[in-house]
Design a protein around this motif. Structure first.
Motif, PDB file in Angstrom:
ATOM      1  N   ALA A 136       1.108  -7.203  -7.324  1.00  4.13           N
ATOM      2  CA  ALA A 136       0.569  -5.946  -7.854  1.00  4.13           C
ATOM      3  C   ALA A 136      -0.854  -5.741  -7.348  1.00  4.13           C
ATOM      4  O   ALA A 136      -1.246  -4.610  -7.015  1.00  4.13           O
ATOM      5  CB  ALA A 136       0.608  -5.943  -9.373  1.00  4.13           C
ATOM      6  N   ALA A 137      -1.617  -6.825  -7.253  1.00  2.00           N
ATOM      7  CA  ALA A 137      -2.989  -6.720  -6.749  1.00  2.00           C
ATOM      8  C   ALA A 137      -3.007  -6.236  -5.302  1.00  2.00           C
ATOM      9  O   ALA A 137      -3.839  -5.405  -4.924  1.00  2.00           O
ATOM     10  CB  ALA A 137      -3.705  -8.063  -6.866  1.00  2.00           C
ATOM     11  N   ARG A 138      -2.070  -6.731  -4.489  1.00  2.00           N
ATOM     12  CA  ARG A 138      -2.013  -6.303  -3.079  1.00  2.00           C
ATOM     13  C   ARG A 138      -1.566  -4.847  -2.975  1.00  2.00           C
ATOM     14  O   ARG A 138      -2.079  -4.089  -2.145  1.00  2.00           O
ATOM     15  CB  ARG A 138      -1.069  -7.217  -2.285  1.00  2.00           C
ATOM     16  CG  ARG A 138      -1.090  -6.940  -0.807  1.00  2.00           C
ATOM     17  CD  ARG A 138      -2.451  -7.303  -0.202  1.00  2.00           C
ATOM     18  NE  ARG A 138      -2.446  -6.955   1.199  1.00  2.00           N
ATOM     19  CZ  ARG A 138      -3.327  -6.141   1.777  1.00  2.00           C
ATOM     20  NH1 ARG A 138      -4.318  -5.636   1.090  1.00  2.00           N
ATOM     21  NH2 ARG A 138      -3.244  -5.855   3.046  1.00  2.00           N
ATOM     22  N   ILE A 139      -0.624  -4.438  -3.816  1.00  2.00           N
ATOM     23  CA  ILE A 139      -0.224  -3.023  -3.843  1.00  2.00           C
ATOM     24  C   ILE A 139      -1.432  -2.163  -4.180  1.00  2.00           C
ATOM     25  O   ILE A 139      -1.698  -1.147  -3.527  1.00  2.00           O
ATOM     26  CB  ILE A 139       0.912  -2.798  -4.865  1.00  2.00           C
ATOM     27  CG1 ILE A 139       2.192  -3.517  -4.427  1.00  2.00           C
ATOM     28  CG2 ILE A 139       1.171  -1.300  -5.069  1.00  2.00           C
ATOM     29  CD1 ILE A 139       3.267  -3.587  -5.494  1.00  2.00           C
ATOM     30  N   HIS A 140      -2.203  -2.592  -5.184  1.00  2.00           N
ATOM     31  CA  HIS A 140      -3.397  -1.848  -5.587  1.00  2.00           C
ATOM     32  C   HIS A 140      -4.407  -1.775  -4.448  1.00  2.00           C
ATOM     33  O   HIS A 140      -4.974  -0.710  -4.180  1.00  2.00           O
ATOM     34  CB  HIS A 140      -4.018  -2.492  -6.830  1.00  2.00           C
ATOM     35  CG  HIS A 140      -5.220  -1.775  -7.312  1.00  2.00           C
ATOM     36  ND1 HIS A 140      -6.492  -2.283  -7.150  1.00  2.00           N
ATOM     37  CD2 HIS A 140      -5.354  -0.575  -7.918  1.00  2.00           C
ATOM     38  CE1 HIS A 140      -7.351  -1.420  -7.641  1.00  2.00           C
ATOM     39  NE2 HIS A 140      -6.697  -0.375  -8.120  1.00  2.00           N
ATOM     40  N   VAL A 186      -0.537   0.327 -11.747  1.00  2.00           N
ATOM     41  CA  VAL A 186       0.338  -0.349 -10.782  1.00  2.00           C
ATOM     42  C   VAL A 186       1.266  -1.299 -11.530  1.00  2.00           C
ATOM     43  O   VAL A 186       2.482  -1.299 -11.304  1.00  2.00           O
ATOM     44  CB  VAL A 186      -0.466  -1.098  -9.696  1.00  2.00           C
ATOM     45  CG1 VAL A 186       0.454  -1.967  -8.836  1.00  2.00           C
ATOM     46  CG2 VAL A 186      -1.226  -0.110  -8.818  1.00  2.00           C
ATOM     47  N   TYR A 187       0.721  -2.107 -12.437  1.00  2.00           N
ATOM     48  CA  TYR A 187       1.554  -3.033 -13.217  1.00  2.00           C
ATOM     49  C   TYR A 187       2.605  -2.275 -14.040  1.00  2.00           C
ATOM     50  O   TYR A 187       3.768  -2.676 -14.075  1.00  2.00           O
ATOM     51  CB  TYR A 187       0.701  -3.911 -14.138  1.00  2.00           C
ATOM     52  CG  TYR A 187       0.145  -5.125 -13.463  1.00  2.00           C
ATOM     53  CD1 TYR A 187       0.966  -6.205 -13.148  1.00  2.00           C
ATOM     54  CD2 TYR A 187      -1.205  -5.210 -13.142  1.00  2.00           C
ATOM     55  CE1 TYR A 187       0.461  -7.333 -12.527  1.00  2.00           C
ATOM     56  CE2 TYR A 187      -1.721  -6.341 -12.525  1.00  2.00           C
ATOM     57  CZ  TYR A 187      -0.886  -7.388 -12.219  1.00  2.00           C
ATOM     58  OH  TYR A 187      -1.386  -8.514 -11.597  1.00  2.00           O
ATOM     59  N   ARG A 188       2.198  -1.217 -14.704  1.00  2.00           N
ATOM     60  CA  ARG A 188       3.140  -0.422 -15.500  1.00  2.00           C
ATOM     61  C   ARG A 188       4.219   0.178 -14.607  1.00  2.00           C
ATOM     62  O   ARG A 188       5.403   0.204 -14.957  1.00  2.00           O
ATOM     63  CB  ARG A 188       2.412   0.692 -16.250  1.00  2.00           C
ATOM     64  CG  ARG A 188       1.992   0.338 -17.637  1.00  2.00           C
ATOM     65  CD  ARG A 188       1.661   1.551 -18.487  1.00  2.00           C
ATOM     66  NE  ARG A 188       0.967   2.612 -17.781  1.00  2.00           N
ATOM     67  CZ  ARG A 188      -0.345   2.805 -17.777  1.00  2.00           C
ATOM     68  NH1 ARG A 188      -1.132   1.991 -18.429  1.00  2.00           N
ATOM     69  NH2 ARG A 188      -0.878   3.800 -17.115  1.00  2.00           N
ATOM     70  N   THR A 189       3.812   0.660 -13.446  1.00  2.00           N
ATOM     71  CA  THR A 189       4.748   1.306 -12.533  1.00  2.00           C
ATOM     72  C   THR A 189       5.770   0.315 -11.989  1.00  2.00           C
ATOM     73  O   THR A 189       6.971   0.587 -12.004  1.00  2.00           O
ATOM     74  CB  THR A 189       3.984   1.982 -11.370  1.00  2.00           C
ATOM     75  OG1 THR A 189       3.111   2.966 -11.923  1.00  2.00           O
ATOM     76  CG2 THR A 189       4.936   2.632 -10.391  1.00  2.00           C
TER      77      THR A 189
END
Length: 138
Positions: free
Chosen positions: A32-36, A51-54
Motif C-alpha cells: 500500500a505504501a508503494r501504491i501511495h 489507499v488502505y481502504r481502497t
C-alpha cells in the motif's frame, strides 16, 4: 468495479491504474505504501489511509488479492487470473504460479483433510528464487 456494484470513484480508479501499470511491467504485487508513492509521483491527491481502504474494498470483492509477506507487510495485486505465490526468503521476490500447476495439490489437500477449500484458496510457497539460488551455489 461496476460488476461488483462499486462506484468508480477517483481514488479507486487511481489505485487500480497503478496496479494495472505495475502488472504490465511485471511488478505483480505492491505494498500500500508503494501504491501511495506512485500516486504521489503522479500528483494524485490520495492519502495513505484511502489507499488502505481502497485496496481492502477491492480485495473484498475479488478485484485485487492480498498476499501477507510477513506479519507486518502485505502486498496487493490484480486478481485477474487464478494463481498462487512463491516468495523468496532471501530477497523477497514474489513469483506468481498459475493455479492449474498446483490444482492437484489443492485437491489432494482437500480430500485428505475433508476441508472444503474456498474458490479463492491460495498457496504461498517459501524458498529461494532462481537468482538467489544461483548466488547461493557460487
Amino acid at each position: 468495479m461496476r460488476e461488483h456494484d462499486l462506484r468508480c470513484t477517483a481514488p479507486r480508479l487511481a489505485v487500480l491504474s497503478v496496479l494495472v501499470e505495475a502488472d504490465a511491467r511485471g511488478e505483480h504485487h505492491l505494498t500500500a505504501a508503494r501504491i501511495h508513492e506512485r500516486l504521489v509521483e503522479r500528483r494524485r491527491d490520495v492519502d495513505l489511509t484511502t489507499v488502505y481502504r481502497t485496496v481492502s474494498t477491492l480485495v473484498g470483492v475479488g478485484v485485487v488479492h492480498a498476499l501477507a509477506v510477513d506479519e507486518n507487510v502485505s502486498t496487493y495485486g490484480l486478481a485477474a487470473q487464478p494463481h498462487h505465490h512463491a516468495v523468496c526468503t532471501r530477497c523477497g521476490a514474489i513469483i506468481e504460479v498459475p493455479a492449474e500447476q498446483l490444482s492437484a495439490a489443492l485437491s489432494q489437500a482437500s480430500q485428505g483433510t475433508g476441508f472444503l477449500l474456498s474458490d479463492r484458496a491460495g498457496l504461498t510457497l517459501h524458498g529461494l528464487c532462481p537468482g538467489c539460488r544461483a548466488t547461493a551455489a557460487d
